[in-house]
Scaffold this motif. Structure first.
Motif, PDB file in Angstrom:
ATOM      1  N   HIS A  74      -2.158   5.812  -1.841  1.00 18.88           N
ATOM      2  CA  HIS A  74      -2.529   5.559  -3.139  1.00 18.88           C
ATOM      3  C   HIS A  74      -4.257   5.614  -3.176  1.00 18.88           C
ATOM      4  O   HIS A  74      -4.809   5.827  -4.301  1.00 18.88           O
ATOM      5  CB  HIS A  74      -2.058   4.149  -3.697  1.00 18.88           C
TER       6      HIS A  74
ATOM      7  N   HIS B 155      -2.307  -6.101   3.972  1.00 19.02           N
ATOM      8  CA  HIS B 155      -3.063  -5.135   3.090  1.00 19.02           C
ATOM      9  C   HIS B 155      -4.677  -5.531   3.848  1.00 19.02           C
ATOM     10  O   HIS B 155      -5.367  -4.495   3.922  1.00 19.02           O
ATOM     11  CB  HIS B 155      -2.796  -5.242   1.722  1.00 19.02           C
TER      12      HIS B 155
ATOM     13  N   ASP C  69       4.306   0.697   4.891  1.00 16.20           N
ATOM     14  CA  ASP C  69       3.165   0.152   3.584  1.00 16.20           C
ATOM     15  C   ASP C  69       1.827   0.531   3.919  1.00 16.20           C
ATOM     16  O   ASP C  69       1.092   0.788   3.124  1.00 16.20           O
ATOM     17  CB  ASP C  69       3.397  -1.571   3.980  1.00 16.20           C
TER      18      ASP C  69
ATOM     19  N   SER D 173      -0.293   2.706   1.341  1.00 13.97           N
ATOM     20  CA  SER D 173      -1.544   2.131   0.820  1.00 13.97           C
ATOM     21  C   SER D 173      -2.628   3.224   1.007  1.00 13.97           C
ATOM     22  O   SER D 173      -3.505   3.366   0.044  1.00 13.97           O
ATOM     23  CB  SER D 173      -1.843   0.851   1.640  1.00 13.97           C
TER      24      SER D 173
END
Length: 403
Positions: free
Chosen positions: A135, A65, A128, A132
């Protein structure tokens, strides 16, 4: 003010990225491109074309991330007066449902998560990244481009597996992968070689993952990867095709769970597994004269490629052109030589000097007397993803800072 599209190509330990102006210019180079590498290792790095490589330092237990945030921040800071209108993602598996690029929503994301078992090395990380961004910036258009999509032209007989028919009805079939790379070849090869490329062509995408695609009329007619990215050629750490009896035997005698067996097949096999040294053929070539296992690994690697090229040539009914691409295919002249030497029965001969001196540049490396043209062609998956995404770009977009 120009609109721009950011392309993300997410792997298990690296993220490649590239920014393109839209509409795409004739030149296929991005405004910039880069890579966050070694993300899950002890020495992650961040590099952008034309700039020095930086060492990354992650402060949380979510390094992947953090690497995405680093890429987004870098992009935002360099946009200037340009607008980021979309992010395009390379996604390995689209299953039976998706055969063309699609704009992401929560339903698409849920569908793609159901395909994770089919591509566990790649699918989770791309998703992912998508989630990410979804959102952080729900208003930012995201588009997914699938490695399986190019192979939707495979004949039914190539898609089917010799298992009980209800499995076929549930979508258990051969899909094929590396589709963005092959689709790029279908664009660039006729530009360079005209009608020759529209004949019987085999493209060898040889990297840490590897496959072959038999093309006729620039369409996929057969490929070596099938239901999953484990199938076909021997790879860096992946096994390629295996007798299913081997898997049953390993599970029984070594008492392996499905998860443990999957780890062996994806991470402990291929060049690394046979050699016990490295998944990189350059490292094995350097020691093969003194190390029998390195010698065996390379010999098996080449043999599997040669065998599959012969099989695909039979399916096509002949061979007009063989094209090497991806990291090993573009840069390893020694392996190209070994493969081509074993294919002389097809009337294929190399121009030795052209092969030796070519490192990653588009070139014809066959001799003038060769009945089969042999070429090296760098792939460009990021440009292909940007190109395929263009029809789905929003007509207008408000630029939002990416967190």
């Amino acid at each position: 003010m120009n609109d721009c599209i950011l392309v993300l190509n997410c792997g298990s330990s690296s993220i490649k990225f590239a920014l393109f102006n839209t509409p795409l210019p004739h030149q296929r180079t991005p405004l910039w491109s880069g890579k966050a590498d070694g993300i899950t290792g002890s020495a992650p790095t961040f590099s952008v074309s034309g700039q020095a490589t930086e060492n990354l330092s992650f402060e949380t237990d979510a390094p992947y991330h953090e690497a995405l945030v680093r890429i987004r921040d870098y992009t935002v800071n360099r946009l200037g007066n340009n607008r980021l209108v979309a992010v395009a993602h390379r996604v390995v598996h689209g299953g039976a449902k998706y055969s063309a690029p699609v704009q992401v929503d929560h339903q698409v994301l849920a569908d793609l998560r159901s395909y994770i078992p089919l591509a566990p090395l790649h699918q989770p990380f791309a998703l992912d990244a998508i989630e990410s961004l979804l959102h952080a910036q729900p208003g930012l258009t995201q588009i997914v481009c699938f490695d399986t999509a190019f192979h939707h032209t495979l004949p039914r007989v190539e898609k089917m597996l010799p298992i009980p028919y209800p499995a076929w009805e549930r979508g258990v079939q051969r899909y094929g992968f590396h589709g963005l790379s092959y689709e790029y070849m279908s664009v660039v090869l006729p530009e360079r070689y005209g009608d020759l490329a529209r004949g019987n062509t085999i493209v060898a995408h040889l990297g840490s993952g590897a496959s072959l695609c038999a093309m006729r009329g620039l369409r996929s007619m057969a490929t070596t990867m099938g239901f999953s990215a484990l199938d076909g050629l021997m790879m860096g750490t992946r096994c390629g095709s295996l007798d299913p009896g081997v898997l049953l035997y390993m599970m029984e005698t070594e008492e392996l769970s499905p998860q443990q067996l999957g780890h062996v097949l994806y991470h402990e096999s291929g060049l690394y597994g046979v050699s016990g040294i490295s998944a990189d053929p350059r490292a094995l070539i350097a020691v093969e004269h003194d190390n029998p296992r390195a010698f065996d690994a390379l010999a098996l690697y080449v043999r599997r490629i040669v065998r599959e090229i012969g099989a695909l040539a039979a399916v096509l009914g002949g061979l007009d052109m063989l094209v090497f691409t991806a990291g090993i295919g573009e840069h390893n002249d020694e392996l190209r030589r070994r493969i081509c030497d074993a294919l002389q029965f097809l009337g294929l001969t190399l121009h030795d000097q052209a092969n030796r001196t070519n490192q990653g540049h588009a070139a014809l490396i066959s001799s003038s007397r060769s009945r089969v043209a042999v070429a090296v062609e760098p792939t460009n998956e990021e440009w292909m993803a940007a190109s395929l995404s263009q029809p789905l770009l929003p007509m207008t977009s408000l630029y939002c800072n990416v967190v």
